[in-house]
Design an enzyme around this catalytic site. Structure first.
Site, PDB file in Angstrom:
ATOM      1  N   SER A  15      25.299  14.399 -10.165  1.00 57.56           N
ATOM      2  CA  SER A  15      25.496  15.050  -9.027  1.00 57.56           C
ATOM      3  C   SER A  15      24.385  15.857  -8.308  1.00 57.56           C
ATOM      4  O   SER A  15      23.418  16.144  -9.122  1.00 57.56           O
ATOM      5  CB  SER A  15      26.831  16.055  -8.812  1.00 57.56           C
ATOM      6  OG  SER A  15      26.524  17.195  -9.749  1.00 57.56           O
ATOM      7  N   TYR A 151      21.012  34.502 -13.387  1.00 57.35           N
ATOM      8  CA  TYR A 151      20.395  33.202 -13.101  1.00 57.35           C
ATOM      9  C   TYR A 151      18.734  33.373 -12.520  1.00 57.35           C
ATOM     10  O   TYR A 151      18.081  32.743 -12.883  1.00 57.35           O
ATOM     11  CB  TYR A 151      20.938  32.909 -11.450  1.00 57.35           C
ATOM     12  CG  TYR A 151      20.617  31.816 -11.050  1.00 57.35           C
ATOM     13  CD1 TYR A 151      20.702  30.127 -11.489  1.00 57.35           C
ATOM     14  CD2 TYR A 151      20.106  31.846  -9.816  1.00 57.35           C
ATOM     15  CE1 TYR A 151      20.523  29.451 -10.970  1.00 57.35           C
ATOM     16  CE2 TYR A 151      19.534  30.309  -8.997  1.00 57.35           C
ATOM     17  CZ  TYR A 151      19.818  29.212  -9.737  1.00 57.35           C
ATOM     18  OH  TYR A 151      19.486  28.104  -9.051  1.00 57.35           O
TER      19      TYR A 151
END
Length: 284
Positions: A15, A151
């Site tokens: 994806s 992150y």
């Protein structure tokens, strides 16, 4: 440089940016190894050019399987010309509300997994005497953005590893190393991002929904890889400006992100500890 007949291995190909990269590489007549967790999506993608694809599904943190997977990938065509470490996961939670397990998961998926795969492939590329290695970091790998402490940490770490690796292998062994730095690209990255307790956020961000089309991002990345660029920036608008400002005027950048952090703290005060916070157009 054309990628026709070159063997390209892409992780996270089921994806988003990975899928767009795979389609673009196949359109250039590359031989493409498709990896990701969703075998059905990879098989559907392979149907575009079954004679030029190898479907190799795996979980990137399944380190025990990696040696056999590298052997299988290499054995398919007897070489690999380019590895694109694309698989990853994001975060949407304030540090005050984030568990250590979430930090561990982000480091495993976004840092240790691409390092582990690269380390296993590297000796073969050295013996081959050529090749390219690439990793998808983020604008968040170059500057600190609120809601993304884990992150940002993982994406900064991966930039450090690949820049240091480039210093060791570029001239010594003729292996190119590129760091891909996307901003907001229209993918499911925000919806799949981890919140503080480890659950997927389940909804997107406005900046992601209004971001760069994945096909356009893939074109920019492939052009950069073809040119052998060290840093391949895929960002526009405020995100590109923030990236440039981080280099030219870091104190102004810190003031800007601190103001964003203060707005998010106000949301937390209103909604309560552990509440799902909206990022208000903070960089991905």
């Amino acid at each position: 440089m054309s990628f026709a007949s070159r063997v390209v291995w892409i992780t996270g190909a089921s994806s988003g940016i990975g899928e767009a990269l795979a389609r673009a590489m196949l359109a250039q007549d590359a031989e493409v190894i498709l990896s990701g967790r969703r075998a059905d999506a990879l098989q559907a993608l392979a149907a575009v050019a079954p004679e030029r694809t190898l479907v190799l599904p795996f979980e990137t943190t399944d380190y025990d399987r990696l040696p056999a997977l590298v052997e299988q990938a290499w054995g398919w065509r007897g070489r690999i010309d380019l590895l694109i470490n694309n698989a990853g996961i994001s975060q949407r939670s304030l540090a005050l509300d984030t568990s250590l397990q979430v930090y561990r998961q982000l480091m495993e998926v976004d840092y240790l997994a691409p390092v582990a795969l690269t380390q296993l492939l590297l000796p073969r590329l050295v013996e081959q005497g050529s090749g390219q290695l690439a990793v998808v970091s983020s604008v968040a790998g170059k500057l600190g953005a609120p809601l993304r402490t884990g992150y940002c940490g993982a994406k900064h770490a991966v930039v450090g590893y690949f820049e240091a690796l480039r210093a060791e292998v570029e001239q010594a062994y003729g292996i190119g190393v590129s760091v891909i730095i996307p901003g907001s690209v229209r993918t499911a990255i925000a919806a799949n991002a981890l919140e503080g307790g480890g659950n997927a956020r389940g909804r997107s961000d406005a900046n992601i929904d209004n971001g760069i089309d994945p096909d356009d991002a893939a074109r920019t990345i492939i052009e950069g890889l073809s040119a052998g660029k060290h840093d391949i920036v895929v960002a526009e608008g405020m995100e590109l400006m923030a990236l440039q400002m981080r280099a030219s005027d870091p104190e102004r950048t810190f003031a800007f992100t601190a103001a964003e952090g203060a707005k998010l703290a106000q949301q937390r005060a209103q909604l309560g500890a552990g509440a799902s916070i909206d990022p208000d157009a903070v960089n991905t």
